[in-house]
Design a protein around this motif. Structure first.
Motif, PDB file in Angstrom:
ATOM      1  N   LEU A 116     -66.380 -53.153  -6.793  1.00 35.76           N
ATOM      2  CA  LEU A 116     -66.493 -52.419  -5.348  1.00 35.76           C
ATOM      3  C   LEU A 116     -67.586 -52.240  -5.224  1.00 35.76           C
ATOM      4  CD1 LEU A 116     -64.373 -49.652  -6.274  1.00 35.76           C
ATOM      5  CD2 LEU A 116     -63.761 -50.722  -4.962  1.00 35.76           C
ATOM      6  N   LEU A 117     -68.443 -52.360  -3.577  1.00 34.46           N
ATOM      7  CA  LEU A 117     -69.349 -52.177  -3.440  1.00 34.46           C
ATOM      8  C   LEU A 117     -69.571 -51.051  -2.729  1.00 34.46           C
ATOM      9  CD1 LEU A 117     -69.797 -56.326  -2.353  1.00 34.46           C
ATOM     10  CD2 LEU A 117     -70.429 -54.693  -4.447  1.00 34.46           C
ATOM     11  N   THR A 118     -67.464 -50.660  -2.076  1.00 32.87           N
ATOM     12  CA  THR A 118     -68.436 -48.919  -1.251  1.00 32.87           C
ATOM     13  C   THR A 118     -67.584 -48.185  -1.491  1.00 32.87           C
ATOM     14  OG1 THR A 118     -69.959 -50.320   0.805  1.00 32.87           O
ATOM     15  CG2 THR A 118     -68.621 -47.735   0.760  1.00 32.87           C
ATOM     16  N   ASP A 119     -67.712 -47.589  -2.236  1.00 33.57           N
ATOM     17  CA  ASP A 119     -66.527 -46.154  -2.170  1.00 33.57           C
ATOM     18  C   ASP A 119     -66.250 -45.494  -1.632  1.00 33.57           C
ATOM     19  OD1 ASP A 119     -64.247 -45.266  -3.186  1.00 33.57           O
ATOM     20  OD2 ASP A 119     -64.963 -45.150  -5.373  1.00 33.57           O
ATOM     21  N   VAL A 120     -65.533 -44.780  -0.299  1.00 36.11           N
ATOM     22  CA  VAL A 120     -66.317 -43.757   0.159  1.00 36.11           C
ATOM     23  C   VAL A 120     -65.517 -42.556  -0.131  1.00 36.11           C
ATOM     24  CG1 VAL A 120     -65.444 -42.962   2.858  1.00 36.11           C
ATOM     25  CG2 VAL A 120     -65.583 -44.892   2.810  1.00 36.11           C
ATOM     26  N   ASN A 121     -64.648 -42.413  -0.941  1.00 34.41           N
ATOM     27  CA  ASN A 121     -64.392 -41.130  -1.402  1.00 34.41           C
ATOM     28  C   ASN A 121     -64.181 -40.997  -2.650  1.00 34.41           C
ATOM     29  OD1 ASN A 121     -62.318 -42.804  -2.739  1.00 34.41           O
ATOM     30  ND2 ASN A 121     -60.470 -42.319  -1.275  1.00 34.41           N
ATOM     31  N   TYR A 126     -59.788 -48.960  -4.822  1.00 31.82           N
ATOM     32  CA  TYR A 126     -60.559 -49.652  -3.600  1.00 31.82           C
ATOM     33  C   TYR A 126     -59.374 -49.486  -2.699  1.00 31.82           C
ATOM     34  CZ  TYR A 126     -60.214 -52.599   0.334  1.00 31.82           C
ATOM     35  OH  TYR A 126     -60.101 -53.411   2.077  1.00 31.82           O
ATOM     36  N   ASP A 127     -60.133 -48.720  -1.711  1.00 27.16           N
ATOM     37  CA  ASP A 127     -58.781 -48.263  -0.516  1.00 27.16           C
ATOM     38  C   ASP A 127     -59.414 -48.235   1.161  1.00 27.16           C
ATOM     39  OD1 ASP A 127     -58.069 -45.355  -2.074  1.00 27.16           O
ATOM     40  OD2 ASP A 127     -60.091 -44.844  -2.437  1.00 27.16           O
ATOM     41  N   SER A 128     -58.521 -49.045   1.389  1.00 27.32           N
ATOM     42  CA  SER A 128     -58.144 -50.242   2.154  1.00 27.32           C
ATOM     43  C   SER A 128     -58.983 -48.967   3.600  1.00 27.32           C
ATOM     44  CB  SER A 128     -57.201 -51.331   3.293  1.00 27.32           C
ATOM     45  OG  SER A 128     -57.797 -51.821   4.181  1.00 27.32           O
ATOM     46  N   ALA A 129     -57.766 -48.266   3.571  1.00 25.90           N
ATOM     47  CA  ALA A 129     -58.212 -47.500   5.147  1.00 25.90           C
ATOM     48  C   ALA A 129     -59.061 -46.255   4.913  1.00 25.90           C
ATOM     49  CB  ALA A 129     -56.826 -45.972   5.099  1.00 25.90           C
ATOM     50  N   ASP A 130     -59.728 -46.629   4.010  1.00 25.86           N
ATOM     51  CA  ASP A 130     -61.686 -45.333   3.647  1.00 25.86           C
ATOM     52  C   ASP A 130     -62.658 -46.101   4.485  1.00 25.86           C
ATOM     53  OD1 ASP A 130     -59.685 -42.781   3.556  1.00 25.86           O
ATOM     54  OD2 ASP A 130     -60.367 -43.419   0.842  1.00 25.86           O
ATOM     55  N   GLY A 131     -61.467 -47.391   4.235  1.00 31.29           N
ATOM     56  CA  GLY A 131     -62.823 -49.006   4.855  1.00 31.29           C
ATOM     57  C   GLY A 131     -64.270 -49.356   3.437  1.00 31.29           C
ATOM     58  N   ASP A 132     -63.556 -49.214   2.422  1.00 29.91           N
ATOM     59  CA  ASP A 132     -64.044 -49.563   1.031  1.00 29.91           C
ATOM     60  C   ASP A 132     -64.009 -51.077   1.505  1.00 29.91           C
ATOM     61  OD1 ASP A 132     -63.965 -47.048   0.061  1.00 29.91           O
ATOM     62  OD2 ASP A 132     -62.113 -47.150  -1.524  1.00 29.91           O
ATOM     63  N   CYS A 133     -65.370 -51.080   0.680  1.00 29.98           N
ATOM     64  CA  CYS A 133     -66.474 -52.431   0.146  1.00 29.98           C
ATOM     65  C   CYS A 133     -66.056 -53.188  -0.684  1.00 29.98           C
ATOM     66  CB  CYS A 133     -67.426 -52.935   1.141  1.00 29.98           C
ATOM     67  SG  CYS A 133     -67.518 -52.592   2.703  1.00 29.98           S
ATOM     68  N   PRO A 203     -67.499 -63.512  -0.405  1.00 26.78           N
ATOM     69  CA  PRO A 203     -67.885 -62.598   0.548  1.00 26.78           C
ATOM     70  C   PRO A 203     -67.983 -61.290   0.497  1.00 26.78           C
ATOM     71  CG  PRO A 203     -65.800 -64.359   0.173  1.00 26.78           C
ATOM     72  CD  PRO A 203     -66.740 -64.589  -0.658  1.00 26.78           C
ATOM     73  N   THR A 204     -68.082 -60.697   0.925  1.00 23.78           N
ATOM     74  CA  THR A 204     -67.767 -59.235   0.912  1.00 23.78           C
ATOM     75  C   THR A 204     -66.902 -59.011   1.744  1.00 23.78           C
ATOM     76  OG1 THR A 204     -69.602 -58.932   0.774  1.00 23.78           O
ATOM     77  CG2 THR A 204     -68.884 -56.806   1.435  1.00 23.78           C
ATOM     78  N   VAL A 205     -65.893 -57.527   1.580  1.00 23.64           N
ATOM     79  CA  VAL A 205     -64.894 -58.023   2.476  1.00 23.64           C
ATOM     80  C   VAL A 205     -64.263 -56.144   2.322  1.00 23.64           C
ATOM     81  CG1 VAL A 205     -62.046 -57.127   2.338  1.00 23.64           C
ATOM     82  CG2 VAL A 205     -63.235 -59.740   1.570  1.00 23.64           C
ATOM     83  N   CYS A 206     -64.827 -55.427   3.661  1.00 23.07           N
ATOM     84  CA  CYS A 206     -64.457 -54.213   3.620  1.00 23.07           C
ATOM     85  C   CYS A 206     -63.329 -53.638   4.778  1.00 23.07           C
ATOM     86  CB  CYS A 206     -65.222 -53.566   4.927  1.00 23.07           C
ATOM     87  SG  CYS A 206     -67.238 -53.740   3.782  1.00 23.07           S
ATOM     88  N   GLY A 207     -62.394 -52.671   4.405  1.00 25.62           N
ATOM     89  CA  GLY A 207     -61.232 -51.981   5.136  1.00 25.62           C
ATOM     90  C   GLY A 207     -61.952 -51.945   6.538  1.00 25.62           C
ATOM     91  N   PRO A 208     -60.678 -51.819   6.889  1.00 29.27           N
ATOM     92  CA  PRO A 208     -60.770 -51.373   8.531  1.00 29.27           C
ATOM     93  C   PRO A 208     -61.256 -50.555   8.791  1.00 29.27           C
ATOM     94  CG  PRO A 208     -58.004 -51.447   8.218  1.00 29.27           C
ATOM     95  CD  PRO A 208     -58.989 -51.304   7.245  1.00 29.27           C
TER      96      PRO A 208
END
Length: 208
Positions: A116-121, A126-133, A203-208
């Motif tokens: 996980l590169l970004t964990d919004v909450n 990994y939570d795609s809906a939160d925009g995690d990367c 590659p880095t992938v982020c949720g919408p």
């Protein structure tokens, strides 16, 4: 009656044949112990040979164009599998093989989920809906609980081998005491491919 009493006293004092009787009582558990020791020794020998073969094959496979001359297969992965089988078959009778080859970006990825590169909450998932990367190690666009991709990977990648062989016991009589009829022997190895080129950056992938 006196005759019977005399015979009875002689029989009580007569110890001839006791050694044979005692041996008959002890021979079965003694043979089980000896056969069990032989069985465990053979299993340990096969495991050591399998691990040695796997280590050697894994090292050979780390270069850009590994030399597996004499082993069949249209891909490097197939030739690696056949090299392991051919060399272990000399000691493993009627064995069946399960061979997995998985590549990772780094050693820390072995056995772990993609990073996980970004964990919004901040929940560690990994939570795609939160925009995690996340770092998409296998470039499939989805977050995976295993960070590996199938096969040998490329330059500087970590290749993890997991080999399991199943084969009949060399002492089938051991099944009489509840031991499984087959050995299941496992060997693992993790090696880094040589830096024959620049390692591909995931590659880095982020949720919408």
């Amino acid at each position: 009656m006196r005759i019977f009493a005399t015979i009875s006293r002689k029989l009580r004092r007569d110890e001839s044949g006791m050694a044979a009787t005692e041996f008959g009582l002890l021979v079965v558990p003694l043979m089980i112990v000896l056969l069990g020791a032989f069985d465990l020794g053979y299993q340990s020998y096969v495991r050591a040979q399998l691990q040695g073969v796997l280590n050697d094959v894994a090292r050979t496979a780390t270069v850009e164009t590994p030399d597996f001359t004499g082993y069949t297969g249209t891909t490097t992965e197939e030739r690696i599998e056949n090299a392991i089988k051919d060399r272990v078959n000399n000691i493993a009778r009627n064995a069946s093989y399960t061979i997995n080859q998985t590549n990772f970006y780094e050693f820390s990825g072995v056995g772990n989920a993609e990073k996980l590169l970004t964990d919004v909450n901040g929940n560690g998932q990994y939570d795609s809906a939160d925009g995690d990367c996340f770092e998409d190690i296998n470039s499939n666009g989805a977050f995976d609980l295993s960070a590996g991709a199938s096969g040998q990977g490329g330059a500087d990648d970590i290749v993890y081998y997991d080999v399991t062989i199943t084969m009949p016991r060399i002492v089938p009589v051991m099944t009489l005491i509840g031991v499984p009829a087959n050995y299941t022997i496992n060997a693992r190895a993790a090696v880094r491919n040589q830096p024959f080129a620049d390692q591909a950056i995931p590659p880095t992938v982020c949720g919408p």
